[in-house]
Design a protein around this motif. Structure first.
Motif, mmCIF file in Angstrom:
data_model
loop_
_atom_site.group_PDB
_atom_site.id
_atom_site.type_symbol
_atom_site.label_atom_id
_atom_site.label_comp_id
_atom_site.label_asym_id
_atom_site.label_seq_id
_atom_site.Cartn_x
_atom_site.Cartn_y
_atom_site.Cartn_z
ATOM 1 N N ALA A 175 46.468 24.992 -47.257
ATOM 2 C CA ALA A 175 46.714 24.697 -45.849
ATOM 3 C C ALA A 175 48.119 25.105 -45.417
ATOM 4 N N GLY A 176 48.845 25.803 -46.279
ATOM 5 C CA GLY A 176 50.154 26.331 -45.906
ATOM 6 C C GLY A 176 51.263 25.304 -45.857
ATOM 7 N N VAL A 177 51.138 24.203 -46.620
ATOM 8 C CA VAL A 177 52.156 23.164 -46.593
ATOM 9 C C VAL A 177 53.453 23.681 -47.206
ATOM 10 N N TRP A 178 54.592 23.256 -46.671
ATOM 11 C CA TRP A 178 55.899 23.695 -47.168
ATOM 12 C C TRP A 178 56.371 22.805 -48.312
ATOM 13 N N SER A 179 56.151 21.499 -48.186
ATOM 14 C CA SER A 179 56.589 20.565 -49.210
ATOM 15 C C SER A 179 55.560 19.456 -49.359
ATOM 16 N N THR A 180 55.216 19.146 -50.604
ATOM 17 C CA THR A 180 54.290 18.049 -50.900
ATOM 18 C C THR A 180 54.976 17.074 -51.851
ATOM 19 N N LYS A 181 54.935 15.788 -51.506
ATOM 20 C CA LYS A 181 55.522 14.760 -52.361
ATOM 21 C C LYS A 181 54.454 13.710 -52.666
ATOM 22 N N PHE A 182 54.248 13.443 -53.957
ATOM 23 C CA PHE A 182 53.364 12.369 -54.386
ATOM 24 C C PHE A 182 54.247 11.164 -54.706
ATOM 25 N N ILE A 183 54.068 10.093 -53.932
ATOM 26 C CA ILE A 183 54.925 8.912 -54.052
ATOM 27 C C ILE A 183 54.036 7.732 -54.414
ATOM 28 N N GLY A 184 53.869 7.487 -55.716
ATOM 29 C CA GLY A 184 52.952 6.439 -56.142
ATOM 30 C C GLY A 184 51.539 6.771 -55.706
ATOM 31 N N ASP A 185 50.959 5.890 -54.890
ATOM 32 C CA ASP A 185 49.600 6.128 -54.396
ATOM 33 C C ASP A 185 49.608 6.817 -53.041
ATOM 34 N N ALA A 186 50.776 7.216 -52.555
ATOM 35 C CA ALA A 186 50.885 7.888 -51.253
ATOM 36 C C ALA A 186 51.213 9.362 -51.443
ATOM 37 N N ILE A 187 50.979 10.121 -50.387
ATOM 38 C CA ILE A 187 51.321 11.538 -50.390
ATOM 39 C C ILE A 187 51.975 11.885 -49.060
ATOM 40 N N MET A 188 53.053 12.670 -49.114
ATOM 41 C CA MET A 188 53.719 13.158 -47.916
ATOM 42 C C MET A 188 53.631 14.675 -47.906
ATOM 43 N N ALA A 189 53.094 15.226 -46.837
ATOM 44 C CA ALA A 189 52.995 16.682 -46.690
ATOM 45 C C ALA A 189 53.799 17.109 -45.462
ATOM 46 N N VAL A 190 54.596 18.163 -45.625
ATOM 47 C CA VAL A 190 55.462 18.637 -44.545
ATOM 48 C C VAL A 190 55.184 20.106 -44.277
ATOM 49 N N TRP A 191 54.979 20.440 -42.994
ATOM 50 C CA TRP A 191 54.838 21.827 -42.554
ATOM 51 C C TRP A 191 56.050 22.201 -41.717
ATOM 52 N N LEU A 192 56.583 23.399 -41.908
ATOM 53 C CA LEU A 192 57.690 23.903 -41.095
ATOM 54 C C LEU A 192 57.160 24.701 -39.912
ATOM 55 N N HIS A 193 57.885 24.623 -38.789
ATOM 56 C CA HIS A 193 57.533 25.391 -37.593
ATOM 57 C C HIS A 193 58.792 26.131 -37.126
ATOM 58 N N PRO A 194 59.015 27.340 -37.681
ATOM 59 C CA PRO A 194 60.273 28.060 -37.441
ATOM 60 C C PRO A 194 60.558 28.350 -35.969
ATOM 61 N N ALA A 195 59.541 28.464 -35.125
ATOM 62 C CA ALA A 195 59.764 28.734 -33.708
ATOM 63 C C ALA A 195 60.075 27.456 -32.928
ATOM 64 N N ASN A 196 60.163 26.320 -33.658
ATOM 65 C CA ASN A 196 60.433 25.021 -33.043
ATOM 66 C C ASN A 196 59.435 24.663 -31.951
ATOM 67 N N THR A 197 58.194 25.034 -32.173
ATOM 68 C CA THR A 197 57.095 24.644 -31.304
ATOM 69 C C THR A 197 55.828 24.583 -32.148
ATOM 70 N N LEU A 198 54.905 23.732 -31.758
ATOM 71 C CA LEU A 198 53.629 23.629 -32.444
ATOM 72 C C LEU A 198 52.580 24.480 -31.750
ATOM 73 N N ALA A 199 51.672 25.044 -32.520
ATOM 74 C CA ALA A 199 50.494 25.712 -31.977
ATOM 75 C C ALA A 199 49.278 24.826 -32.219
ATOM 76 N N ARG A 200 48.259 25.040 -31.427
ATOM 77 C CA ARG A 200 47.025 24.269 -31.577
ATOM 78 C C ARG A 200 46.511 24.359 -33.017
ATOM 79 N N ARG A 201 46.636 25.534 -33.597
ATOM 80 C CA ARG A 201 46.177 25.749 -34.971
ATOM 81 C C ARG A 201 46.873 24.806 -35.944
ATOM 82 N N ASP A 202 48.160 24.510 -35.720
ATOM 83 C CA ASP A 202 48.913 23.643 -36.619
ATOM 84 C C ASP A 202 48.339 22.228 -36.630
ATOM 85 N N VAL A 203 48.005 21.711 -35.456
ATOM 86 C CA VAL A 203 47.454 20.359 -35.361
ATOM 87 C C VAL A 203 46.081 20.297 -36.029
#
Length: 321
Positions: A166-194
């Motif tokens: 899914a093109g994630v930039w950073s994934t962190k597994f924190i115990g039973d939780a997960i944090m996924a981060v996507w970067l948006h270099p143009a500083n705007t979101l596209a519909r596709r990102d959501v």
């Protein structure tokens, strides 16, 4: 959703009867004898939870056998793992035959930033998704150390592979939780990102269903999600060999707070209003929004609350905007 309102459906033939079941985007369709299934099969050759079909955000459908006793067959061959379907494919579960009908081939969502030069900066717009398992402490105590470790290893392995795709930039597994981060270099979101993030949430449901069948926890595996977008500090944060790519800031903290708030609101997913404010290629204002008093913040955070069963219809409205 009526069949005529959906562009993809399953034609089911069992005994002398025939019916059609619509399969919406991000929809999960379960087959088996248990009444909790979407399609309940009164067939001794079917397992209680036999198989599932998931349709992703782009429209592609995937078939999974859930460790059934008599197997699931696709076009005369046994299904060995997650298998992508095409229109006209015929699935057999016991005496039931299911045909996928999808008149228009799925089309992957376009990326408006494809081909553009992207620069890594210290502060930029990110999307943050936090997913956390419900009742993990009780689950861990009931299953035991080895069993819960095996369950989490499978969930995290499958989730990691899905997030990579899914093109994630950073994934962190924190115990039973997960944090996924996507970067948006143009500083705007596209519909596709959501839609990509919502597709990950749908995929997580599939991962939980399959893991639940294989490891048989004492109760239903459940999780909640918080999703936010905003400016954050990103980079290779840490020291020496322990440095790692991650994101920090208020936008990330709010995603964690939203996930926690899902337990209080009774929602499966809370999507911050800032996600929709950050959109650059479409104007979309969801309604109604919930006002949340979140610890550490003087002003209420506004968010859209949805349950898993509502995500598919929400995506349809969002893509039509």
């Amino acid at each position: 959703m009526a069949t005529e309102e959906c562009d993809t459906f399953l034609r089911i033939v069992a005994g002398e009867g025939q019916r059609e079941i619509p399969l919406a985007r991000l929809g999960l369709c379960g087959f088996g004898r248990a009444p909790s299934n979407t399609v309940v099969l009164a067939d001794s050759l079917a397992s209680r939870e036999h198989a599932i079909i998931r349709r992703n955000a782009s429209g592609h459908c995937t078939l999974n056998d859930l460790g059934s006793t008599n197997g699931t067959w696709l076009n005369g061959r046994p299904v060995q793992g997650p298998t992508r379907l095409r229109s006209g494919d015929r699935i057999q579960i016991g005496r039931c035959v299911i045909e996928l009908v999808q008149p228009e081939a799925p089309v992957d969502l376009s990326d408006p930033l494809a081909g553009q030069t992207q620069f890594h900066v210290d502060t930029q717009l990110v999307s943050t998704l936090v997913i956390d398992i419900r009742g993990f402490t009780r689950l861990s105590a009931a299953m035991g150390e080895q069993a819960i470790a095996a369950l989490m290893a499978e969930i995290n392995r499958e989730a990691g592979a899905m997030l990579d795709g899914a093109g994630v930039w950073s994934t962190k597994f924190i115990g039973d939780a997960i944090m996924a981060v996507w970067l948006h270099p143009a500083n705007t979101l596209a519909r596709r990102d959501v839609v990509t993030v919502l597709d990950v949430i749908s995929g997580y449901q599939e991962i939980f269903r399959v893991a639940g069948k294989r490891h048989r926890p004492p109760g239903l595996l459940r999780f909640g999600c918080g999703y936010n977008a905003g400016m954050a500090s990103v980079g290779n944060i840490g020291h020496g060999g322990a440095a790692d790519f991650t994101a920090m800031g208020e936008a990330v903290n709010i995603a964690f707070r939203l996930e926690t708030a899902t337990k209080e609101t009774g929602c499966d997913v809370l999507i911050a209003q800032d996600v929709f404010h950050a959109l650059g290629d479409v104007r979309f204002r969801p309604d109604p929004l919930i006002e949340l008093d979140i610890k550490g913040y003087g002003q209420p955070i506004r968010a859209l609350g949805v349950n898993f069963a509502q995500i598919g219809s929400f995506v349809e409205r969002f893509l039509a905007a």
